[in-house]
Write an enzyme that holds these catalytic residues in place. Structure first.
Site, short mmCIF file in Angstrom:
data_model
loop_
_atom_site.label_atom_id
_atom_site.label_comp_id
_atom_site.label_asym_id
_atom_site.label_seq_id
_atom_site.Cartn_x
_atom_site.Cartn_y
_atom_site.Cartn_z
N TYR A 194 0.84 -1.21 0.00
CA TYR A 194 0.00 0.00 0.00
C TYR A 194 0.87 1.25 0.00
O TYR A 194 0.62 2.20 -0.76
CB TYR A 194 -0.90 -0.03 1.23
CG TYR A 194 -1.86 1.14 1.33
CD1 TYR A 194 -2.99 1.20 0.52
CD2 TYR A 194 -1.64 2.17 2.25
CE1 TYR A 194 -3.88 2.27 0.62
CE2 TYR A 194 -2.52 3.23 2.35
CZ TYR A 194 -3.64 3.27 1.54
OH TYR A 194 -4.51 4.33 1.64
N LYS B 185 1.03 4.33 -2.83
CA LYS B 185 0.72 5.72 -2.51
C LYS B 185 1.93 6.64 -2.69
O LYS B 185 1.78 7.81 -3.04
CB LYS B 185 0.18 5.81 -1.08
CG LYS B 185 -1.18 5.14 -0.89
CD LYS B 185 -2.22 5.72 -1.84
CE LYS B 185 -3.61 5.18 -1.59
NZ LYS B 185 -4.62 5.77 -2.49
#
Length: 246
Positions: A154, A158
């Protein structure tokens, strides 16, 4: 071409995405949003935006597909004739320690969180260049700045969104198209609702503000970045995190 402003929000059926749709509807935009599942939640978002006076188009599609993103842009243009604002909000998590993250976990997160915004920006850029105007707002995360144990996939997605934001901002600046990112911290969502009180307290104690943010806190910043008040702001990452990334 109509003068009515159109905002396209991915992942708009619930949580932060819904708050963004409602706020932009309040700001005078007609709204196009996509959702991948949960038609009932999508209808709730539609009704909330229509109550603010907006015309709304809800599209069920998966932004991890290049073809689906192209189709979503086409439907938005058919709906409103232009796209003034794109908010790349759709995202997923597949959290685990690195040694336990599977290839499928990695691919799923990168396909939605990284490829999705790439496909959407590539498709919408053509229209915004014709308009010689537009605002693109990408949802990153403080995790993409700080890192976080158990979220290697993740965090990578990002952090990459920030790199894409800054690069596209340079490409489109001469046409006065603004490209920025918002990096939320811990925000009240269905995930935080499921946390124990002890877990919530531990999170709050790690935030300088000593509180968890609300979806509306993110929507308010998106509202600014979607407006002409931000006409001289591009390539920036605005942390909305109560001080987590200090």
């Amino acid at each position: 071409m109509s003068n009515q402003k159109i905002a396209l929000v991915t992942g708009g059926s619930r949580g932060i995405g819904r708050a963004i749709c409602i706020r932009l509807a309040e700001d005078g935009f007609d709204i196009v949003f996509n959702y991948r599942s949960g038609k009932e939640a999508a209808e709730e978002t539609r009704a909330a935006c229509e109550a603010k006076g907006a015309k709304v188009l809800a599209v069920c599609c998966d932004v991890s597909s290049s073809e689906a993103c192209n189709d979503l842009i086409a439907k938005a243009l058919e709906f409103g004739g232009r796209i003034d604002v794109l908010v790349n909000n759709a995202g997923i998590t597949r959290d685990n320690l690195l040694m336990k993250i599977t290839d499928d976990d990695l691919d799923a997160v990168l396909n939605v969180n990284l490829k999705g915004p790439f496909y959407m920006m590539r498709a919408v850029s053509r229209q915004m260049l014709k308009q010689k105007a537009g605002h693109i707002i990408n949802m990153s995360s403080v995790v993409g700045i700080m890192g976080n144990a158990g979220q290697v996939n993740y965090a990578a997605s990002k952090a990459a969104v920030i790199g894409m934001t800054k690069s596209l901002a340079r490409e489109l600046a001469t046409r006065k198209i603004c490209v920025n990112a918002v990096a939320p911290g811990m925000i009240e969502t269905a995930m935080t609702d499921a946390m124990t009180e002890d877990a919530k307290k531990a999170v709050k104690d790690s935030i300088p503000f000593r509180e968890i943010g609300k979806p509306e806190d993110i929507a308010n910043v998106v509202s600014f970045l979607a407006s002409e008040d931000s006409r001289y702001v591009t390539g920036q990452v605005l942390c909305v995190d109560g001080g987590m990334a200090i």
